[in-house]
Motif scaffolding. Sequence first.
Motif, PDB file in Angstrom:
ATOM      1  N   TYR A 415      40.705 -32.644  81.595  1.00 59.44           N
ATOM      2  CA  TYR A 415      41.789 -32.163  82.458  1.00 59.44           C
ATOM      3  C   TYR A 415      41.982 -33.096  83.658  1.00 59.44           C
ATOM      4  O   TYR A 415      43.105 -33.541  83.945  1.00 59.44           O
ATOM      5  CB  TYR A 415      41.458 -30.744  82.910  1.00 59.44           C
ATOM      6  N   LEU A 416      40.886 -33.398  84.338  1.00 58.80           N
ATOM      7  CA  LEU A 416      40.979 -34.267  85.527  1.00 58.80           C
ATOM      8  C   LEU A 416      41.400 -35.681  85.158  1.00 58.80           C
ATOM      9  O   LEU A 416      42.137 -36.337  85.912  1.00 58.80           O
ATOM     10  CB  LEU A 416      39.637 -34.288  86.257  1.00 58.80           C
ATOM     11  N   LYS A 621      50.938 -35.964  96.668  1.00 55.81           N
ATOM     12  CA  LYS A 621      49.503 -35.849  96.919  1.00 55.81           C
ATOM     13  C   LYS A 621      49.081 -34.375  96.971  1.00 55.81           C
ATOM     14  O   LYS A 621      48.028 -33.993  96.437  1.00 55.81           O
ATOM     15  CB  LYS A 621      49.166 -36.527  98.239  1.00 55.81           C
ATOM     16  N   ALA A 622      49.910 -33.550  97.599  1.00 58.51           N
ATOM     17  CA  ALA A 622      49.596 -32.120  97.668  1.00 58.51           C
ATOM     18  C   ALA A 622      49.586 -31.501  96.267  1.00 58.51           C
ATOM     19  O   ALA A 622      48.704 -30.703  95.906  1.00 58.51           O
ATOM     20  CB  ALA A 622      50.605 -31.410  98.555  1.00 58.51           C
ATOM     21  N   PHE A 623      50.589 -31.882  95.459  1.00 62.09           N
ATOM     22  CA  PHE A 623      50.660 -31.369  94.091  1.00 62.09           C
ATOM     23  C   PHE A 623      49.388 -31.762  93.299  1.00 62.09           C
ATOM     24  O   PHE A 623      48.798 -30.935  92.595  1.00 62.09           O
ATOM     25  CB  PHE A 623      51.916 -31.925  93.416  1.00 62.09           C
ATOM     26  N   GLU A 624      48.985 -33.013  93.453  1.00 58.51           N
ATOM     27  CA  GLU A 624      47.772 -33.485  92.767  1.00 58.51           C
ATOM     28  C   GLU A 624      46.555 -32.687  93.230  1.00 58.51           C
ATOM     29  O   GLU A 624      45.701 -32.282  92.416  1.00 58.51           O
ATOM     30  CB  GLU A 624      47.563 -34.972  93.041  1.00 58.51           C
ATOM     31  N   THR A 625      46.452 -32.427  94.532  1.00 65.66           N
ATOM     32  CA  THR A 625      45.300 -31.696  95.070  1.00 65.66           C
ATOM     33  C   THR A 625      45.225 -30.285  94.499  1.00 65.66           C
ATOM     34  O   THR A 625      44.153 -29.801  94.125  1.00 65.66           O
ATOM     35  CB  THR A 625      45.382 -31.644  96.604  1.00 65.66           C
ATOM     36  N   LEU A 627      46.488 -29.283  91.672  1.00 68.44           N
ATOM     37  CA  LEU A 627      46.110 -29.379  90.256  1.00 68.44           C
ATOM     38  C   LEU A 627      44.605 -29.548  90.097  1.00 68.44           C
ATOM     39  O   LEU A 627      43.978 -28.942  89.226  1.00 68.44           O
ATOM     40  CB  LEU A 627      46.837 -30.557  89.585  1.00 68.44           C
ATOM     41  N   ARG A 628      44.023 -30.371  90.930  1.00 69.29           N
ATOM     42  CA  ARG A 628      42.594 -30.661  90.823  1.00 69.29           C
ATOM     43  C   ARG A 628      41.730 -29.510  91.320  1.00 69.29           C
ATOM     44  O   ARG A 628      40.689 -29.205  90.729  1.00 69.29           O
ATOM     45  CB  ARG A 628      42.249 -31.913  91.635  1.00 69.29           C
TER      46      ARG A 628
END
Length: 711
Positions: A415-416, A621-625, A627-628
Amino acid sequence: MKKREFRIAVVGLEKAGKSTFVNAWLDCDLLPAKAGRCTFTTTQIYSVEQDSQQRLEVEPKTEEQFTSLLHELESASNSNSKHSDGAKQDLETIRKYQDTLRQVRSEGRKTIPFTRLEDINKDLNKYVADEQYAHAVLEARLYTNKLAQAEGIVFYDVPGLDSGLAKHIEESREMLSDCDAVILVQRDPSPKGYELKIVEFTEQGDKNVNVADKFFVFLSRIDQLASPAALKEHLDEASNRWHEIAKLSPEQIVHGSAGAYLVLNGFANQQTLESVGSPEEILTKLNSVTGIENEEVLKQDATGIQEIKARITDYINNKRVTVLQKRCEAIIENILTTSKEIFEIVSKRYSENPAEAKRLQENQRRIEFSQWWEEKWKTIKADLSDYYNDNIWNSTAEGEESLNSDIVEKFRSRYLQDIETKIEEIRTNTEQRKQRIFKENNSGVFDAKLTDYNWRKELSATISIFLVDIAHHLALEIKEEALKLVEYLTTLLWKTQELEQRLIGNPEEFVEVLSRSLTALFLRFARPVADSLIPGPLGSETRQRIVKRLGADIELVDNYYSGEEKAFSVLRRYVNRGSKLLYDPKLRHELLGIREVSGDVPPKPTNSAEKVILEVETDIKAFETYLRSAIFEAAGFEQFCLQELDQLRDRFIRYEAVWRGVAQNEWLEENPLLMAEMPEDLKAHEVNLEVSDRLRQLSTALAKGVGSSRM
């Protein structure tokens, strides 16, 4: 009976005169008969018709047999029995003549033809009585036409039972159990000791024929008695004792002197003459014992040889048929009885009709297979439980179940890795897209709002595809774990091709179903994040409208956020504040209670273009954070994977009836893996119609046999 032989055993104790008796029968002083032990091995005398068939065959001991003899002699010599001295003497003799004894064994079987019995005297004595050679001989077979007129007559001259060797006792036991007539050469009138053993062996060897039917006694050396009265007493005692012991009639007891016969009829050699006496001395003794005056009568009748020959000849020509009949009837009765028992037992399981037998056997085998499967299914479920506990899930002390940590880490890593790859693609494409969009929207005067909307519009489309791809990749990961489980389940069912097809069907369709389910699950939590961050710029009416439309959904991920950056701990707050919540110390202190900023602080935008770029890149960047650090746990991917595997496991267990049928098909097709586990009675797939056919033949034979026996 197959050899067409009629076997007559000449038995008795050592020095009882067995060999002398046989010599008298043959009218030739052939077999050794001296004072010391003169017979070391069995001598067999066969009746043949032609002179050209006469021969002497010598069978030496094998090395194993000779070694066994040595061990027996050593054991006897170390005992305290009366035979120990004889055993020691035999050992000394064997050591003394070890070279000649080895030569006899190495030469192997010898055949020596002859015309007259006298011609074979030297060789026969060498291999039967000469201690330099005889210890290495197993048996000697003499074929002569002087034995009897009837074909197939065999005389056995066996060493005395009281020789002290277990071998001689065993030879006597075997020979007496398999002979058709017994002639006991006896000196004393009352049998005892080993002579009684002879009766015992004769009785044990043939339960269907009485001893009295085939037993004869030759009372030897009557010429050594003193008077007619002594002879009468001698004969009366013998007659009474043998009637008491074996129900022998007086006609089965003959008295005489084999040595006297040889001497008086001119057949005796010098050694016999010296041992027995001259003709004159013998005639005088016989006359005093029998009272017979006629010299010719003394030569023939008083010696007993012609009488015993006549009685044995009569037995051979007439009475032996009765003995054979008793044996055959007993054998036939035993065969019929045993056959009936076999028929009764086998007919309970097999039919005489081949078609019916096939049906019954197949039915029985299926029943036995079902019984076997009941136990096998229990084992399969136990093995599956062990595998599941060891490889797929972990059970907590509170009874909660979670996915095995190795599978979780593999799932999370996939996933990551997908997120990292996709975000990197987005960032790479963002730079190119930014320049193109900026140029398209810069017609002299830069329109920040239009540029921001157009950029985010393309970015939203890319992220929508990106989210579907992640769900699909996660479905592939679940598929891999599912296939591992299916592969293990397949081994439980002997790698049958049926299992994968019935559990998951078409693998591509299986992945498609998983992908749709995961996409719906993933988007349930990822879509609110993407929709609230990407389509509308910070503070825009679009963003406000989307947030309002999402309602409580925008708060779904807040409970699952596990990142370190507090700016993302509440999604709605970040959506309303944007990048300032990351880089503005005053705002961070006011809203988050902290002054420090995270990471590198970007330079403050100097124009509207830089402001657009900062907001877009910060939202990515917020979207990626999210998701993670939130979506994986919020969407429950771990439980989803466990549920899918549990469904496979539960479906497998529910399909027990299906697997029973699959197992039966594999059994009938003789799957090697399955057959290796089968009990022996279930391995043979071929129906044994031979048993049915034999049973039918046996039934017919029994019907005929029973009818014949009644007649």
